[in-house]
Motif scaffolding. Structure first.
Motif, PDB file in Angstrom:
ATOM      1  N   TYR A 280      -7.909   9.332  -0.833  1.00 49.62           N
ATOM      2  CA  TYR A 280      -7.192   8.229  -0.208  1.00 49.62           C
ATOM      3  C   TYR A 280      -6.454   8.723   1.040  1.00 49.62           C
ATOM      4  CZ  TYR A 280      -7.961   6.506  -4.943  1.00 49.62           C
ATOM      5  OH  TYR A 280      -8.534   6.152  -6.150  1.00 49.62           O
ATOM      6  N   THR A 281      -5.671   7.832   1.641  1.00 46.96           N
ATOM      7  CA  THR A 281      -4.858   8.172   2.810  1.00 46.96           C
ATOM      8  C   THR A 281      -3.447   7.671   2.590  1.00 46.96           C
ATOM      9  OG1 THR A 281      -6.785   7.978   4.280  1.00 46.96           O
ATOM     10  CG2 THR A 281      -4.615   7.897   5.315  1.00 46.96           C
ATOM     11  N   LEU A 282      -2.468   8.463   3.027  1.00 46.46           N
ATOM     12  CA  LEU A 282      -1.087   7.982   3.037  1.00 46.46           C
ATOM     13  C   LEU A 282      -0.858   7.199   4.318  1.00 46.46           C
ATOM     14  CD1 LEU A 282       1.312  10.792   1.742  1.00 46.46           C
ATOM     15  CD2 LEU A 282       0.236   8.929   0.492  1.00 46.46           C
ATOM     16  N   ARG A 283      -0.200   6.048   4.161  1.00 45.74           N
ATOM     17  CA  ARG A 283       0.100   5.201   5.312  1.00 45.74           C
ATOM     18  C   ARG A 283       1.574   4.811   5.267  1.00 45.74           C
ATOM     19  NH1 ARG A 283      -3.036  -0.390   5.718  1.00 45.74           N
ATOM     20  NH2 ARG A 283      -1.437  -1.060   4.215  1.00 45.74           N
ATOM     21  N   GLN A 284       2.281   5.061   6.367  1.00 45.33           N
ATOM     22  CA  GLN A 284       3.685   4.675   6.431  1.00 45.33           C
ATOM     23  C   GLN A 284       3.809   3.251   6.939  1.00 45.33           C
ATOM     24  OE1 GLN A 284       6.237   6.963   9.104  1.00 45.33           O
ATOM     25  NE2 GLN A 284       7.837   6.981   7.531  1.00 45.33           N
TER      26      GLN A 284
ATOM     27  N   PRO B 118       3.110  -0.120  14.837  1.00 44.21           N
ATOM     28  CA  PRO B 118       1.926   0.565  14.283  1.00 44.21           C
ATOM     29  C   PRO B 118       2.193   1.146  12.895  1.00 44.21           C
ATOM     30  CG  PRO B 118       3.087   2.015  15.779  1.00 44.21           C
ATOM     31  CD  PRO B 118       3.803   0.686  15.851  1.00 44.21           C
ATOM     32  N   TYR B 119       1.139   1.251  12.106  1.00 46.06           N
ATOM     33  CA  TYR B 119       1.177   2.088  10.921  1.00 46.06           C
ATOM     34  C   TYR B 119       1.091   3.548  11.370  1.00 46.06           C
ATOM     35  CZ  TYR B 119      -0.074  -1.906   7.855  1.00 46.06           C
ATOM     36  OH  TYR B 119      -0.091  -3.084   7.166  1.00 46.06           O
ATOM     37  N   TRP B 120       1.565   4.441  10.510  1.00 49.52           N
ATOM     38  CA  TRP B 120       1.267   5.862  10.703  1.00 49.52           C
ATOM     39  C   TRP B 120       0.385   6.307   9.555  1.00 49.52           C
ATOM     40  CZ3 TRP B 120       4.081  10.668   8.749  1.00 49.52           C
ATOM     41  CH2 TRP B 120       3.451  11.828   9.253  1.00 49.52           C
ATOM     42  N   TYR B 121      -0.842   6.674   9.871  1.00 49.65           N
ATOM     43  CA  TYR B 121      -1.763   7.232   8.886  1.00 49.65           C
ATOM     44  C   TYR B 121      -1.597   8.751   8.891  1.00 49.65           C
ATOM     45  CZ  TYR B 121      -3.953   2.636   8.681  1.00 49.65           C
ATOM     46  OH  TYR B 121      -4.186   1.283   8.504  1.00 49.65           O
ATOM     47  N   VAL B 122      -1.137   9.289   7.804  1.00 52.71           N
ATOM     48  CA  VAL B 122      -0.798  10.710   7.743  1.00 52.71           C
ATOM     49  C   VAL B 122      -2.084  11.540   7.810  1.00 52.71           C
ATOM     50  CG1 VAL B 122       0.314  12.524   6.395  1.00 52.71           C
ATOM     51  CG2 VAL B 122       1.230  10.187   6.340  1.00 52.71           C
TER      52      VAL B 122
ATOM     53  N   GLY C 106      -8.835   0.060   3.318  1.00 59.97           N
ATOM     54  CA  GLY C 106      -7.499  -0.398   3.683  1.00 59.97           C
ATOM     55  C   GLY C 106      -6.727  -1.034   2.547  1.00 59.97           C
ATOM     56  N   GLY C 107      -7.295  -1.050   1.352  1.00 61.95           N
ATOM     57  CA  GLY C 107      -6.602  -1.621   0.204  1.00 61.95           C
ATOM     58  C   GLY C 107      -5.523  -0.693  -0.322  1.00 61.95           C
ATOM     59  N   VAL C 108      -4.402  -1.269  -0.724  1.00 58.29           N
ATOM     60  CA  VAL C 108      -3.277  -0.484  -1.230  1.00 58.29           C
ATOM     61  C   VAL C 108      -3.509  -0.124  -2.695  1.00 58.29           C
ATOM     62  CG1 VAL C 108      -0.786  -0.447  -1.640  1.00 58.29           C
ATOM     63  CG2 VAL C 108      -1.707  -1.587   0.407  1.00 58.29           C
ATOM     64  N   ILE C 109      -3.330   1.163  -3.012  1.00 53.86           N
ATOM     65  CA  ILE C 109      -3.552   1.697  -4.350  1.00 53.86           C
ATOM     66  C   ILE C 109      -2.199   1.955  -5.020  1.00 53.86           C
ATOM     67  CG2 ILE C 109      -4.586   3.594  -5.671  1.00 53.86           C
ATOM     68  CD1 ILE C 109      -6.613   1.821  -4.236  1.00 53.86           C
ATOM     69  N   ASP C 110      -2.101   1.654  -6.292  1.00 50.65           N
ATOM     70  CA  ASP C 110      -0.888   1.969  -7.049  1.00 50.65           C
ATOM     71  C   ASP C 110      -0.765   3.490  -7.158  1.00 50.65           C
ATOM     72  OD1 ASP C 110       1.168   2.363  -8.845  1.00 50.65           O
ATOM     73  OD2 ASP C 110       0.461   0.838 -10.267  1.00 50.65           O
ATOM     74  N   PRO C 111       0.292   4.103  -6.583  1.00 50.70           N
ATOM     75  CA  PRO C 111       0.405   5.570  -6.624  1.00 50.70           C
ATOM     76  C   PRO C 111       0.510   6.135  -8.032  1.00 50.70           C
ATOM     77  CG  PRO C 111       2.443   4.564  -5.853  1.00 50.70           C
ATOM     78  CD  PRO C 111       1.422   3.474  -5.896  1.00 50.70           C
ATOM     79  N   ARG C 112       0.915   5.295  -8.991  1.00 57.64           N
ATOM     80  CA  ARG C 112       1.015   5.778 -10.368  1.00 57.64           C
ATOM     81  C   ARG C 112      -0.361   6.031 -10.983  1.00 57.64           C
ATOM     82  NH1 ARG C 112       4.795   0.992 -12.542  1.00 57.64           N
ATOM     83  NH2 ARG C 112       3.135  -0.083 -11.370  1.00 57.64           N
ATOM     84  N   SER C 113      -1.392   5.483 -10.347  1.00 56.95           N
ATOM     85  CA  SER C 113      -2.748   5.679 -10.881  1.00 56.95           C
ATOM     86  C   SER C 113      -3.409   6.945 -10.339  1.00 56.95           C
ATOM     87  CB  SER C 113      -3.622   4.474 -10.515  1.00 56.95           C
ATOM     88  OG  SER C 113      -3.844   4.411  -9.102  1.00 56.95           O
ATOM     89  N   VAL C 114      -2.707   7.655  -9.469  1.00 61.06           N
ATOM     90  CA  VAL C 114      -3.287   8.842  -8.824  1.00 61.06           C
ATOM     91  C   VAL C 114      -2.845  10.099  -9.570  1.00 61.06           C
ATOM     92  CG1 VAL C 114      -3.425  10.196  -6.695  1.00 61.06           C
ATOM     93  CG2 VAL C 114      -3.290   7.685  -6.580  1.00 61.06           C
TER      94      VAL C 114
ATOM     95  N   ARG D 285       8.769   5.257   2.659  1.00 56.71           N
ATOM     96  CA  ARG D 285       8.051   3.993   2.854  1.00 56.71           C
ATOM     97  C   ARG D 285       6.539   4.245   3.028  1.00 56.71           C
ATOM     98  NH1 ARG D 285       9.067   0.964   7.034  1.00 56.71           N
ATOM     99  NH2 ARG D 285       8.989  -0.996   5.884  1.00 56.71           N
ATOM    100  N   MET D 286       6.003   5.093   2.147  1.00 59.39           N
ATOM    101  CA  MET D 286       4.592   5.448   2.193  1.00 59.39           C
ATOM    102  C   MET D 286       3.780   4.629   1.197  1.00 59.39           C
ATOM    103  SD  MET D 286       3.894   7.871   4.408  1.00 59.39           S
ATOM    104  CE  MET D 286       4.684   9.183   5.366  1.00 59.39           C
ATOM    105  N   GLU D 287       2.587   4.247   1.625  1.00 60.16           N
ATOM    106  CA  GLU D 287       1.619   3.567   0.763  1.00 60.16           C
ATOM    107  C   GLU D 287       0.395   4.457   0.613  1.00 60.16           C
ATOM    108  OE1 GLU D 287       2.229  -1.097   1.949  1.00 60.16           O
ATOM    109  OE2 GLU D 287       1.048   0.170   3.305  1.00 60.16           O
TER     110      GLU D 287
END
Length: 399
Positions: free
Chosen positions: A303-307, A247-251, A283-291, A275-277
């Motif tokens: 957004y949501t953090l997802r492990q 499973p993913y972990w959605y924080v 459900g699309g992955v966002i570049d964390p540098r853009s946040v 190992r967080m996205e």
């Protein structure tokens, strides 16, 4: 003074009236019973069968406390006085009083506790409540003699070994506080047993243990980790329909603001280390540098953090979804050393499993790919596997 005497007179009259005509516990059930029975006497016939039937019910009511049943008022004082009052009392009123006592006692023997539901969430009882009301009326209609009535009450006692041990302890105990705890625990098991589930899970919050029951017998027992004092695991009776492998972990937002965002602001590499996205609503992955992380320190994070999946995921490699409003579930863990501790109240509210693969095998059989789980793969796509039928899960106090 005169007004005071008049008021006292009316109060006395009301008290006498209430005593003379006890209030029925379940008037709707009683009406339903007599509609099916044809408004005839069930208890008040003049033959030997009716007398034996009345005596059998009185005997059952008198020993209910010894059986550990939490009792309603069963009108026992009125029923016991019947032989001396029959000639001056409306026979049908007494017949209905016997019926109400029998229906009340049957339901208490069947489903245990007669008090406010102790769980914070209960999705199980509502499924069976209407059937229970139909059952209790039909059961009494089919018990028209003393032998049948006693046999009916006897059939309601749980056969689970755990319950029988509790009953033995109850019979041998004299301490009032211990008796109260044992009685409440016995009644919880009566309540669980009355659903007649072939398979279910019980989690004891007082000892942090999990029990998998199959056909009234404990098939598996294990330690669990439950919520810490500030984030306690809630009590519930709920359904689980599936397990998720890798499973993913959605924080959760509460954890994100309390434990994560400060770490991210101090060092963006925290995301890689854990190992967080960052994912959007689709459900699309966002570049964390853009946040712009500092702007969300106090709220508004869109957004949501997802492990990512793997053995180092906080949920481990196995998770069972439970349908509650609390966002808690049963899952593996990446910190297995905690199970040796005596005090295992350490989580944010979820239930961590000591033996997740063993539980998965018991629930899914050959449909669980054990080799794949034990390979401890990384970045796997989560795989949902449904149980053959919904699984009841009870998390209770003081079992």
């Amino acid at each position: 003074m005169r007004h005071y005497l008049v008021l006292c007179f009316f109060c006395l009259q009301m008290i006498q009236s209430v005593y003379a005509q006890p209030v029925l516990n379940h008037p709707v059930w009683v009406e339903r019973f007599y509609k099916a029975w044809g408004d005839r006497f069930f208890w008040m016939g003049s033959d030997a069968n009716a007398a034996e039937l009345r005596a059998a019910l009185i005997e059952v009511l008198q020993v209910s406390d010894r059986e550990g049943v939490l009792q309603k008022p069963y009108h026992l004082e009125h029923l016991v006085e019947l032989p001396s009052t029959k000639a001056s009392t409306d026979s049908m009123t007494l017949d209905r009083l016997f019926t109400d006592a029998a229906l009340s006692a049957l339901m208490d023997h069947r489903r245990g506790f007669n008090r406010k539901n102790p769980m914070e969430f209960d999705a199980v009882s509502s499924v069976t409540r209407k059937k229970e009301e139909e059952w209790v009326v039909n059961a009494l209609l089919g018990a028209g003699d003393a032998v049948s009535l006693i046999r009916l009450f006897g059939s309601l006692e749980p056969i689970m070994p755990t319950y029988r041990i509790l009953r033995q302890r109850y019979a041998a105990q004299a301490n009032p506080d211990t008796l109260r705890i044992l009685k409440e625990t016995m009644n919880l098991f009566r309540w669980i047993d009355h659903f007649r589930f072939d398979r279910f899970i019980v989690i004891d919050r007082s000892t942090a243990e999990l029990f998998l029951y199959e056909h009234d017998t404990v098939r598996m027992q294990m330690r669990v980790v439950l919520g810490k004092e500030e984030t306690p695991t809630p009590t519930f009776a709920a359904w689980a329909e599936s397990a998720i492998l890798y499973p993913y972990w959605y924080v959760p937002a509460s954890i994100f603001y309390k434990e994560c965002i400060g770490q991210i602001i101090r060092n963006r590499r925290w995301l890689d280390w854990n190992r967080m996205e960052v994912v959007d609503g689709a459900g699309g992955v966002i570049d964390p540098r853009s946040v712009d992380w500092p702007s969300y320190r106090k709220g508004g994070f869109p957004y949501t953090l997802r492990q990512r999946t793997g053995c180092d995921n906080s949920l481990g490699i196995f998770k069972i979804d439970i349908q509650t409003p609390f966002s808690v579930y049963l899952h593996d863990t990446n910190n297995r050393g905690v199970f040796v501790r005596k005090h295992r109240y350490l989580s944010h509210g979820c239930i961590r499993l000591e033996n997740p693969i063993g539980l998965g095998q018991a629930l899914l059989g050959d449909r669980l790919d054990v080799a794949r789980l034990r390979a401890c793969l990384t970045d796997q796509k989560p795989d949902r596997v449904f149980f053959s039928s919904p699984l009841p899960v009870f998390l209770l106090d003081e079992l």
